[in-house]
Design a protein around this motif. Structure first.
Motif, PDB file in Angstrom:
ATOM      1  N   PRO A  62     -17.873 -62.823  -0.972  1.00  0.00           N
ATOM      2  CA  PRO A  62     -17.317 -63.234   0.175  1.00  0.00           C
ATOM      3  C   PRO A  62     -16.235 -62.584   0.675  1.00  0.00           C
ATOM      4  O   PRO A  62     -15.897 -62.415   1.932  1.00  0.00           O
ATOM      5  N   THR A  63     -15.547 -61.679   0.064  1.00  0.00           N
ATOM      6  CA  THR A  63     -14.295 -60.812   0.379  1.00  0.00           C
ATOM      7  C   THR A  63     -14.547 -59.481  -0.116  1.00  0.00           C
ATOM      8  O   THR A  63     -15.221 -59.246  -1.203  1.00  0.00           O
ATOM      9  N   GLY A  64     -13.669 -58.453   0.483  1.00  0.00           N
ATOM     10  CA  GLY A  64     -13.593 -57.251   0.024  1.00  0.00           C
ATOM     11  C   GLY A  64     -13.017 -57.117  -1.218  1.00  0.00           C
ATOM     12  O   GLY A  64     -13.300 -56.404  -2.156  1.00  0.00           O
ATOM     13  N   LYS A  65     -11.618 -57.769  -1.492  1.00  0.00           N
ATOM     14  CA  LYS A  65     -11.289 -57.614  -2.888  1.00  0.00           C
ATOM     15  C   LYS A  65     -12.040 -58.014  -3.907  1.00  0.00           C
ATOM     16  O   LYS A  65     -11.936 -57.692  -5.072  1.00  0.00           O
ATOM     17  N   ALA A  66     -12.925 -59.178  -3.775  1.00  0.00           N
ATOM     18  CA  ALA A  66     -13.817 -59.688  -5.034  1.00  0.00           C
ATOM     19  C   ALA A  66     -14.834 -58.636  -5.125  1.00  0.00           C
ATOM     20  O   ALA A  66     -15.128 -58.526  -6.245  1.00  0.00           O
ATOM     21  N   ALA A  67     -15.346 -58.004  -4.066  1.00  0.00           N
ATOM     22  CA  ALA A  67     -16.216 -56.818  -4.221  1.00  0.00           C
ATOM     23  C   ALA A  67     -15.708 -55.795  -5.016  1.00  0.00           C
ATOM     24  O   ALA A  67     -16.209 -55.240  -6.079  1.00  0.00           O
ATOM     25  N   LEU A  68     -14.153 -55.230  -4.800  1.00  0.00           N
ATOM     26  CA  LEU A  68     -13.653 -54.284  -5.669  1.00  0.00           C
ATOM     27  C   LEU A  68     -13.553 -54.707  -7.089  1.00  0.00           C
ATOM     28  O   LEU A  68     -13.882 -54.036  -8.093  1.00  0.00           O
ATOM     29  N   ARG A  69     -13.155 -55.984  -7.417  1.00  0.00           N
ATOM     30  CA  ARG A  69     -12.955 -56.367  -8.703  1.00  0.00           C
ATOM     31  C   ARG A  69     -14.191 -56.368  -9.398  1.00  0.00           C
ATOM     32  O   ARG A  69     -14.588 -56.131 -10.451  1.00  0.00           O
ATOM     33  N   LEU A  70     -15.398 -56.921  -8.706  1.00  0.00           N
ATOM     34  CA  LEU A  70     -16.757 -56.860  -9.410  1.00  0.00           C
ATOM     35  C   LEU A  70     -17.096 -55.414  -9.574  1.00  0.00           C
ATOM     36  O   LEU A  70     -17.672 -55.161 -10.768  1.00  0.00           O
ATOM     37  N   GLN A  71     -16.809 -54.435  -8.899  1.00  0.00           N
ATOM     38  CA  GLN A  71     -17.495 -53.122  -9.173  1.00  0.00           C
ATOM     39  C   GLN A  71     -16.465 -52.598 -10.288  1.00  0.00           C
ATOM     40  O   GLN A  71     -17.127 -51.846 -11.107  1.00  0.00           O
ATOM     41  N   GLU A  72     -15.222 -52.843 -10.360  1.00  0.00           N
ATOM     42  CA  GLU A  72     -14.399 -52.443 -11.439  1.00  0.00           C
ATOM     43  C   GLU A  72     -14.944 -53.159 -12.762  1.00  0.00           C
ATOM     44  O   GLU A  72     -14.758 -52.580 -13.876  1.00  0.00           O
ATOM     45  N   ALA A  73     -15.317 -54.381 -12.703  1.00  0.00           N
ATOM     46  CA  ALA A  73     -15.500 -55.193 -13.992  1.00  0.00           C
ATOM     47  C   ALA A  73     -16.853 -54.815 -14.484  1.00  0.00           C
ATOM     48  O   ALA A  73     -17.367 -54.732 -15.763  1.00  0.00           O
ATOM     49  N   THR A  74     -17.795 -54.311 -13.616  1.00  0.00           N
ATOM     50  CA  THR A  74     -19.351 -54.249 -14.201  1.00  0.00           C
ATOM     51  C   THR A  74     -19.847 -52.810 -13.955  1.00  0.00           C
ATOM     52  O   THR A  74     -20.861 -52.441 -14.636  1.00  0.00           O
ATOM     53  N   GLY A  75     -19.130 -52.020 -13.048  1.00  0.00           N
ATOM     54  CA  GLY A  75     -19.506 -50.535 -12.727  1.00  0.00           C
ATOM     55  C   GLY A  75     -20.828 -50.731 -11.525  1.00  0.00           C
ATOM     56  O   GLY A  75     -21.038 -49.475 -11.437  1.00  0.00           O
ATOM     57  N   PHE A  76     -21.182 -51.738 -11.315  1.00  0.00           N
ATOM     58  CA  PHE A  76     -22.078 -51.921 -10.271  1.00  0.00           C
ATOM     59  C   PHE A  76     -21.572 -51.848  -8.717  1.00  0.00           C
ATOM     60  O   PHE A  76     -20.424 -52.385  -8.446  1.00  0.00           O
ATOM     61  N   THR A  77     -22.169 -51.214  -7.910  1.00  0.00           N
ATOM     62  CA  THR A  77     -21.757 -51.226  -6.269  1.00  0.00           C
ATOM     63  C   THR A  77     -21.771 -52.606  -5.873  1.00  0.00           C
ATOM     64  O   THR A  77     -22.768 -53.456  -6.125  1.00  0.00           O
ATOM     65  N   ALA A  78     -20.970 -53.304  -5.257  1.00  0.00           N
ATOM     66  CA  ALA A  78     -21.025 -54.559  -4.554  1.00  0.00           C
ATOM     67  C   ALA A  78     -20.607 -54.288  -3.011  1.00  0.00           C
ATOM     68  O   ALA A  78     -19.591 -53.449  -2.595  1.00  0.00           O
ATOM     69  N   SER A  79     -20.906 -55.190  -2.259  1.00  0.00           N
ATOM     70  CA  SER A  79     -20.475 -55.205  -0.815  1.00  0.00           C
ATOM     71  C   SER A  79     -20.143 -56.709  -0.376  1.00  0.00           C
ATOM     72  O   SER A  79     -20.370 -57.703  -1.161  1.00  0.00           O
ATOM     73  N   THR A  80     -19.443 -56.736   0.745  1.00  0.00           N
ATOM     74  CA  THR A  80     -19.160 -58.221   1.223  1.00  0.00           C
ATOM     75  C   THR A  80     -20.379 -58.469   1.896  1.00  0.00           C
ATOM     76  O   THR A  80     -21.121 -57.788   2.348  1.00  0.00           O
ATOM     77  N   ILE A  81     -20.518 -59.774   1.894  1.00  0.00           N
ATOM     78  CA  ILE A  81     -21.652 -60.501   2.628  1.00  0.00           C
ATOM     79  C   ILE A  81     -21.724 -59.862   4.119  1.00  0.00           C
ATOM     80  O   ILE A  81     -22.445 -59.706   4.909  1.00  0.00           O
ATOM     81  N   HIS A  82     -20.333 -59.983   4.496  1.00  0.00           N
ATOM     82  CA  HIS A  82     -20.234 -59.887   6.119  1.00  0.00           C
ATOM     83  C   HIS A  82     -20.743 -58.415   6.459  1.00  0.00           C
ATOM     84  O   HIS A  82     -21.423 -57.978   7.378  1.00  0.00           O
ATOM     85  N   ARG A  83     -20.451 -57.522   5.538  1.00  0.00           N
ATOM     86  CA  ARG A  83     -20.585 -56.032   5.950  1.00  0.00           C
ATOM     87  C   ARG A  83     -22.169 -55.907   5.392  1.00  0.00           C
ATOM     88  O   ARG A  83     -22.717 -55.126   6.254  1.00  0.00           O
ATOM     89  N   TRP A  84     -22.735 -56.430   4.606  1.00  0.00           N
ATOM     90  CA  TRP A  84     -24.168 -56.281   4.317  1.00  0.00           C
ATOM     91  C   TRP A  84     -25.163 -56.938   5.540  1.00  0.00           C
ATOM     92  O   TRP A  84     -26.157 -56.329   5.858  1.00  0.00           O
ATOM     93  N   MET A  85     -24.522 -58.087   6.070  1.00  0.00           N
ATOM     94  CA  MET A  85     -25.335 -58.929   6.897  1.00  0.00           C
ATOM     95  C   MET A  85     -25.067 -58.918   8.418  1.00  0.00           C
ATOM     96  O   MET A  85     -25.902 -58.901   9.280  1.00  0.00           O
ATOM     97  N   TYR A  86     -23.834 -58.437   8.648  1.00  0.00           N
ATOM     98  CA  TYR A  86     -23.318 -58.148  10.389  1.00  0.00           C
ATOM     99  C   TYR A  86     -23.019 -56.956  10.596  1.00  0.00           C
ATOM    100  O   TYR A  86     -22.930 -55.998   9.994  1.00  0.00           O
TER     101      TYR A  86
END
Length: 427
Positions: A62-86
């Motif tokens: 849902p948020t950019g900071k959560a996407a960054l944290r997910l990338q750091e924790a897993t190594g996988f690329t993540a995006s915000t829902i807003h950036r992907w969908m709108y």
């Protein structure tokens, strides 16, 4: 199971089966799998295992900071829902910029038809409805992962609270992670969070340092100086007071200084920065004199200086008094319009029309960035992030004897990775 995967708990095994079923579902509408897990139950591990066993899904947050944290924790690329969908859309009549759905052909599609949304407790109902509609059109399914005891999304217009992790939410498949993984069993932060979930705040307090006023202030300055943590409070007025006091103590009472933390209050897609992120200030490239900002709808006029800086190689505008928290009565659009008008007036060769007002000017488009100082955050603004050290200011306004108060304390406390402290100011 892949050779290098960890030994899963019973709950994690059930969660993996939910992921398999969700990915394989063939339904008229997007299938929805829900994996709920409290702090310490291995949700991040599950994301890695799902990607290993099923193939990487499309990771969204849902948020950019959560996407960054997910990338750091897993190594996988993540995006915000807003950036992907709108995508940004300009109203031809007013010049205002809003966001509308992207055409399906512009959307990234996961090869395994699985969209995984981390930190799903932060999803608002309108965003969820748009997401499930888009996933259905793409013939994809959705896996929601999150902590059901964290704070629900803030939506002043909602008549009923919404959380897609609640037991009442209509999920196709569901699994609950309840067993604390071995690595977290001896962590006092995790133990304290368990007590809070059970309504036992006294036991939670007994596991962690409870500081007196001067001790809390000394720790606040140390955290801000070393930049290895955050202070979390309940009320915005407290947040602004702490930010101002820290800056005064550090001798920073005048203009912003390069490197100071800024809390982003609204998504700014042009600069690739997002609501809730805390980012270092890069220094001014231009500053105005003090000017009046009038909000004709709210019938309020306030005075501020504007300035230009850069984030991710993109020039943006900021308002001094907005950053200090002194312009809460003036709307974002009024400040943005005045900022653009002021900057284009002072720099006619570098017109910066951004879609506010009816007269269009040519030249580079520099958006207004809504931000405050980020030494101290509220519980809601801290969601989706983690820090090494966290000082929780448990204000009397929290009403710790209520479920909402306990959820606030739980959310604030579990932002800490290594050390957490309580400060209980008297009413």
């Amino acid at each position: 199971m892949a050779e290098n995967s960890l030994v899963l708990t019973v709950g994690q095994q059930a969660a993996l089966q939910v992921a398999f079923k969700t990915a394989d579902a063939q339904l008229p509408q997007a299938a929805v799998g829900v994996i709920c897990g409290f702090a310490g139950t291995g949700k991040t591990t599950m994301l890695k295992v799902v990607a290993e066993e099923i193939g990487p899904p499309l990771f969204l947050t849902p948020t950019g900071k959560a996407a960054l944290r997910l990338q750091e924790a897993t190594g996988f690329t993540a995006s915000t829902i807003h950036r992907w969908m709108y995508r940004a859309v300009e109203d031809p009549k007013t010049g205002r910029v809003d966001f509308g759905p992207k055409p399906l052909e512009e959307l990234e599609r996961p090869s395994n038809r699985l969209i995984a949304v981390d930190e799903a407790s932060m999803l608002s109902e309108p965003l969820w409805l748009d997401l499930v509609k888009t996933a259905t059109r793409l013939k994809c399914n959705i896996l929601l992962i999150g902590d059901p005891f964290q704070l629900p999304p803030v939506d002043p217009e909602a008549t009923n609270p919404f959380c897609c992790l609640d037991a009442s939410f209509a999920a196709t498949y569901r699994a609950n992670l309840t067993e604390i993984v071995r690595q977290a069993l001896d962590n006092p932060i995790i133990k304290a969070s368990m007590y809070i979930r059970n309504g036992d705040m006294n036991s939670a307090r007994s596991l962690l340092p409870n500081l007196e006023r001067m001790e809390a202030w000394k720790l606040t300055l140390d955290i801000c100086d070393k930049k290895d943590g955050v202070i979390i409070c309940h009320k915005n007025v407290t947040r602004h007071k702490v930010n101002a006091s820290v800056r005064t103590e550090l001798g920073l009472s005048k203009s912003l200084v390069s490197g100071e933390p800024l809390l982003i209050l609204k998504n700014c897609y042009e600069a690739n920065v997002y609501n809730g992120e805390v980012l270092p200030f890069a220094g001014w490239t231009w500053e105005s004199d003090s000017v009046d900002v009038t909000d004709k709808y709210r019938k309020v006029t306030q005075r501020t200086r504007f300035g230009a800086t850069t984030f991710n190689n993109t020039k943006v505008l900021l308002a001094h008094e907005r950053i200090r928290g002194n312009m809460e009565a003036v709307s974002f659009s009024a400040i943005a319009y005045n900022g653009v008008r002021t900057y284009s007036g002072d720099k006619p060769a570098e017109s910066v029309y951004r879609g506010y007002g009816k007269k269009k000017k040519r030249g580079p488009q520099h958006p207004f960035l809504d931000a405050n100082f980020g030494y101290c955050l509220t519980g809601h603004k801290s969601q989706g992030s983690e820090w090494d050290r966290v000082l929780v200011i448990a204000e009397p306004s929290i009403r710790i004897d209520t479920r909402d108060g306990l959820r606030w304390a739980y959310t604030a406390l579990t932002r800490a990775k290594e050390k957490a402290f309580f400060y209980w100011p008297r009413a």
